[in-house]
Motif scaffolding. Sequence first.
Motif, mmCIF file in Angstrom:
data_model
loop_
_atom_site.group_PDB
_atom_site.id
_atom_site.type_symbol
_atom_site.label_atom_id
_atom_site.label_comp_id
_atom_site.label_asym_id
_atom_site.label_seq_id
_atom_site.Cartn_x
_atom_site.Cartn_y
_atom_site.Cartn_z
ATOM 1 N N GLN A 193 80.468 -2.571 33.609
ATOM 2 C CA GLN A 193 80.635 -4.113 33.203
ATOM 3 C C GLN A 193 80.330 -4.952 34.449
ATOM 4 N N ARG A 194 79.837 -6.109 34.499
ATOM 5 C CA ARG A 194 79.725 -6.724 36.007
ATOM 6 C C ARG A 194 80.452 -8.345 35.957
ATOM 7 N N PHE A 195 80.740 -8.583 37.491
ATOM 8 C CA PHE A 195 81.528 -10.429 37.392
ATOM 9 C C PHE A 195 80.140 -10.492 38.044
ATOM 10 N N THR A 196 79.334 -12.101 37.408
ATOM 11 C CA THR A 196 79.080 -13.066 38.023
ATOM 12 C C THR A 196 79.299 -14.031 38.617
ATOM 13 N N ASP A 197 78.742 -14.526 39.626
ATOM 14 C CA ASP A 197 78.979 -15.602 40.669
ATOM 15 C C ASP A 197 77.814 -16.335 40.678
ATOM 16 N N GLY A 198 77.372 -17.518 39.689
ATOM 17 C CA GLY A 198 75.938 -17.602 40.192
ATOM 18 C C GLY A 198 75.062 -16.944 39.956
ATOM 19 N N ALA A 199 74.560 -16.652 41.456
ATOM 20 C CA ALA A 199 72.847 -15.639 41.336
ATOM 21 C C ALA A 199 74.191 -14.100 41.902
ATOM 22 N N ARG A 200 74.568 -14.370 42.546
ATOM 23 C CA ARG A 200 75.414 -12.761 42.603
ATOM 24 C C ARG A 200 76.179 -12.261 41.373
ATOM 25 N N VAL A 201 75.725 -10.519 41.426
ATOM 26 C CA VAL A 201 76.133 -9.948 40.764
ATOM 27 C C VAL A 201 77.596 -9.200 40.997
ATOM 28 N N PHE A 202 78.410 -8.682 40.557
ATOM 29 C CA PHE A 202 79.212 -7.793 41.146
ATOM 30 C C PHE A 202 79.864 -6.691 40.487
ATOM 31 N N VAL A 203 79.384 -5.558 40.139
ATOM 32 C CA VAL A 203 79.315 -4.422 39.704
ATOM 33 C C VAL A 203 80.769 -3.405 39.383
ATOM 34 N N ILE A 204 81.140 -3.208 38.450
ATOM 35 C CA ILE A 204 82.715 -3.280 38.882
ATOM 36 C C ILE A 204 82.156 -1.491 38.884
ATOM 37 N N ARG A 205 82.918 -1.102 39.492
ATOM 38 C CA ARG A 205 83.021 0.974 39.449
ATOM 39 C C ARG A 205 84.600 1.450 39.106
ATOM 40 N N ALA A 206 85.308 1.024 38.797
ATOM 41 C CA ALA A 206 86.563 1.517 39.065
ATOM 42 C C ALA A 206 87.642 0.586 38.306
ATOM 43 N N VAL A 207 88.410 0.001 37.765
ATOM 44 C CA VAL A 207 90.026 -1.058 37.300
ATOM 45 C C VAL A 207 90.811 -0.135 37.798
ATOM 46 N N ALA A 208 91.854 -1.000 37.710
ATOM 47 C CA ALA A 208 93.533 -0.141 38.053
ATOM 48 C C ALA A 208 94.309 -1.307 38.077
ATOM 49 N N GLU A 209 95.676 -0.744 37.628
ATOM 50 C CA GLU A 209 96.361 -1.667 37.965
ATOM 51 C C GLU A 209 96.549 -2.454 39.253
#
Length: 112
Positions: A78-94
């Motif tokens: 999945q990804r996060f966006t902040d306007g035109a910026r895109v952050f592709v999620i590689r891993a998730v941890a607590e």
Amino acid sequence: MKAPHLNRRLVLETPARVADGAGGYAESWTALGTIWADVTARSGAERFEAGASRSRVSYRITLRAAPDGSSMRPAPEQRFTDGARVFVIRAVAEHDPAGRFLTCFADEEVTA
């Protein structure tokens, strides 16, 4: 453990396949919702591909946890966006033992 400073508003998006009418598909993105996060740069690198410079920066993105199975719980690819910026999620941890926060490790790529 000190609570993270959630001061950036990001949109969580998930990939969606859309039929292209010719038996294939096109990938689009569907917004799942808005979250507040702490975004911290970790490392960066630059490489050259096809005569163009491409930089990649890794980020640690910390946000409030959502229950397992929730559509608002980030997942890899999945990804996060902040306007035109895109952050592709590689891993998730607590982030903490109590599970109140999650840390997402994400990459942002920019072509110069």
